[in-house]
Write a protein that holds these residues in place. Sequence first.
Motif, PDB file in Angstrom:
ATOM      1  N   GLU A 126       0.807  -1.222   0.000  1.00  0.00           N
ATOM      2  CA  GLU A 126       0.000   0.000   0.000  1.00  0.00           C
ATOM      3  C   GLU A 126       0.839   1.270   0.000  1.00  0.00           C
ATOM      4  O   GLU A 126       0.513   2.249  -0.662  1.00  0.00           O
ATOM      5  CB  GLU A 126      -0.930  -0.021   1.216  1.00  0.00           C
ATOM      6  N   HIS A 214       0.673  -1.597   9.385  1.00  0.00           N
ATOM      7  CA  HIS A 214      -0.313  -1.258   8.363  1.00  0.00           C
ATOM      8  C   HIS A 214      -1.346  -0.313   8.967  1.00  0.00           C
ATOM      9  O   HIS A 214      -2.118  -0.694   9.844  1.00  0.00           O
ATOM     10  CB  HIS A 214      -1.004  -2.525   7.835  1.00  0.00           C
ATOM     11  N   ARG A 215      -1.313   0.946   8.517  1.00  0.00           N
ATOM     12  CA  ARG A 215      -2.245   1.967   8.995  1.00  0.00           C
ATOM     13  C   ARG A 215      -2.245   2.053  10.521  1.00  0.00           C
ATOM     14  O   ARG A 215      -3.313   2.119  11.164  1.00  0.00           O
ATOM     15  CB  ARG A 215      -3.650   1.685   8.474  1.00  0.00           C
TER      16      ARG A 215
END
Length: 258
Positions: A126, A214-215
């Motif tokens: 991402e 992740h995030r």
Amino acid sequence: MRAPVGELVREWRDRRRISQLALAISADISTRHLSFVETGRSRPSREMVLRLGEHLDLPLRERNRLLLAAGYAPAYGESELAAPEMALVRDAVRRLLAGHDPYPAAVVDRSWNLVDANRSLALLTEGVSPDLLTGPVNVLRVTLHPDGMAPYVLNLGEWRAHLLGRLRRQVEQTADPVLSDLLTELRGYPCAQPVPEVEIPGPGDIFVPLRYRHRGTELSFFSTVATFGTPLDVTVAELVIESFYPADPATAEHLRQG
């Protein structure tokens, strides 16, 4: 200029650290005959070349190279993955990838270039620079490059050592100059964490995890590697399917929620 078959046999025997006597016994030939093959005094038969390639545990690509050096046609085909005869292989790979969702999985070729992936792999890419995701996409470069996944890998030193160790062993196994150049490139990437020379487990460790942010959420994965069990085609033999599994319940729940 193509190297003589005897020279190639000797190079691979030395690389495998196998004595002439040991190879002769394993391949069921006399040491005298093997010596004559290596020095060019005797031209091996096609069957002999294939037997030596088998007992030297050579990749199919290198067995073809031995055959060509001895004046014979290659024994193993090298089909394009898009070819009609590869339809069953493509279907099998896609079923494996789709069946692994919602966990990430990817298929790579001999040079670690991405061949196919499931939709869940996007979770790991991402934040990667678009330049690194323009084909051919090399998954090792994407993972370790400072503009790739590296800033999000929480145990970068440990994971880097794991990947470079795999690549180093592959270079030793195949003597592939492309992989050797890739190894040199990856070793030059910056890493602020200590990179262990030897993977030594800590208390309770049973595998090297990939710890990934992740995030804002820390995820933990372990991976498995699969290959085709009885390949007779160079392309099929060189395909590797790497599948990532959640290493803890929190990661599993995060992936299930999407």
